[in-house]
Design an enzyme around this catalytic site. Structure first.
Site, short mmCIF file in Angstrom:
data_model
loop_
_atom_site.label_atom_id
_atom_site.label_comp_id
_atom_site.label_asym_id
_atom_site.label_seq_id
_atom_site.Cartn_x
_atom_site.Cartn_y
_atom_site.Cartn_z
N GLY A 46 -72.94 12.06 -52.34
CA GLY A 46 -73.81 10.90 -52.18
C GLY A 46 -75.26 11.28 -52.44
N GLN A 51 -84.25 10.63 -52.03
CA GLN A 51 -84.12 12.07 -52.22
C GLN A 51 -84.67 12.56 -53.56
OE1 GLN A 51 -79.76 11.85 -50.96
NE2 GLN A 51 -80.29 13.93 -50.38
N CYS A 91 -76.00 17.80 -46.83
CA CYS A 91 -76.96 16.93 -47.52
C CYS A 91 -77.60 17.73 -48.64
CB CYS A 91 -78.02 16.47 -46.53
SG CYS A 91 -79.28 15.42 -47.27
N LEU A 92 -77.72 17.11 -49.81
CA LEU A 92 -78.32 17.83 -50.94
C LEU A 92 -79.78 18.19 -50.67
CD1 LEU A 92 -76.73 15.84 -53.90
CD2 LEU A 92 -76.15 18.14 -53.11
N HIS A 133 -75.01 7.76 -43.82
CA HIS A 133 -75.90 8.89 -44.11
C HIS A 133 -76.92 8.50 -45.19
CE1 HIS A 133 -76.38 13.43 -44.98
NE2 HIS A 133 -77.03 12.85 -45.96
N GLU A 134 -76.45 7.85 -46.26
CA GLU A 134 -77.34 7.51 -47.37
C GLU A 134 -78.30 6.38 -47.01
OE1 GLU A 134 -77.41 9.70 -49.52
OE2 GLU A 134 -75.44 10.59 -49.22
N HIS A 137 -81.22 7.73 -45.29
CA HIS A 137 -82.24 8.26 -46.21
C HIS A 137 -83.22 7.17 -46.63
CE1 HIS A 137 -81.18 12.43 -46.94
NE2 HIS A 137 -79.95 12.14 -47.28
NI NI Z 1 -78.30 13.44 -47.54
#
Ligand code: NI
Length: 167
Positions: A46, A51, A91-92, A133-134, A137
């Site tokens: 995701g 991000q 998480c990236l 989660h997204e 963000h």
């Molecule tokens: Ni993330």
């Protein structure tokens, strides 16, 4: 298409609140394409526009095993949530860190797809967690915010050290 740079925690730009997308036009479609390419390349399941330092309410997700089930959510809003579920999240923007967070097990989400078509989706388990989660963000939240202060400090130090070494 282009790969975008993914911001790393604790970058303050991850705290920006994303703004609603007024119209799903070519600019948004290009953004979606870049986000999908960046997510698959990373690789991750995701990615939120926040991000890559774009303050627009757009997320891309693919939780499938064969990585051929791209889901695009423009202006996603969760209208219902139920149950409790947790998986070790990564998480990236927080590479190398995996921690369990308590989430709803099932969510109903309304959004538009990459063509601007509205849809409603009922998601469970991993997909539900990923959506939550997204969307976090987009609201300037990162999953480590749910952890203890001590764990947050440890993660911040670890990532700052990694970044110094990478220079
Ligand atoms: Ni993330």
């Amino acid at each position: 298409m282009a790969l975008r740079e993914i911001l790393r925690y604790p970058d303050p730009r991850l705290r920006k609140k994303a703004l609603p997308v007024a119209r799903v036009d070519k600019e948004i479609q290009d953004l979606v394409r870049d986000m999908a390419e960046t997510m698959y390349k990373a690789p991750g399941i995701g990615l939120a526009a926040t991000q890559i330092d774009v303050a627009k309410r757009v997320i891309v997700i693919d939780v499938s095993a064969d990585r051929k089930d791209l889901r695009v959510f423009v202006n996603p809003v969760i209208s219902e949530r139920s149950g409790v579920f947790g998986v070790e999240e990564g998480c990236l923007s927080v590479p190398g860190v995996f921690e369990e967070v308590e989430r709803a097990q099932k969510v109903t989400v309304r959004a538009q797809d990459q063509h601007g078509t509205p849809f409603e989706l009922v998601a469970e388990d991993l997909l539900a967690v990923c959506i939550q989660h997204e969307i976090d963000h987009l609201d300037g939240k990162v999953f480590v915010d749910y952890l203890s202060r001590l764990k947050q400090q440890r993660i911040r130090k670890k990532l700052e050290k990694q970044q110094r070494l990478a220079m």
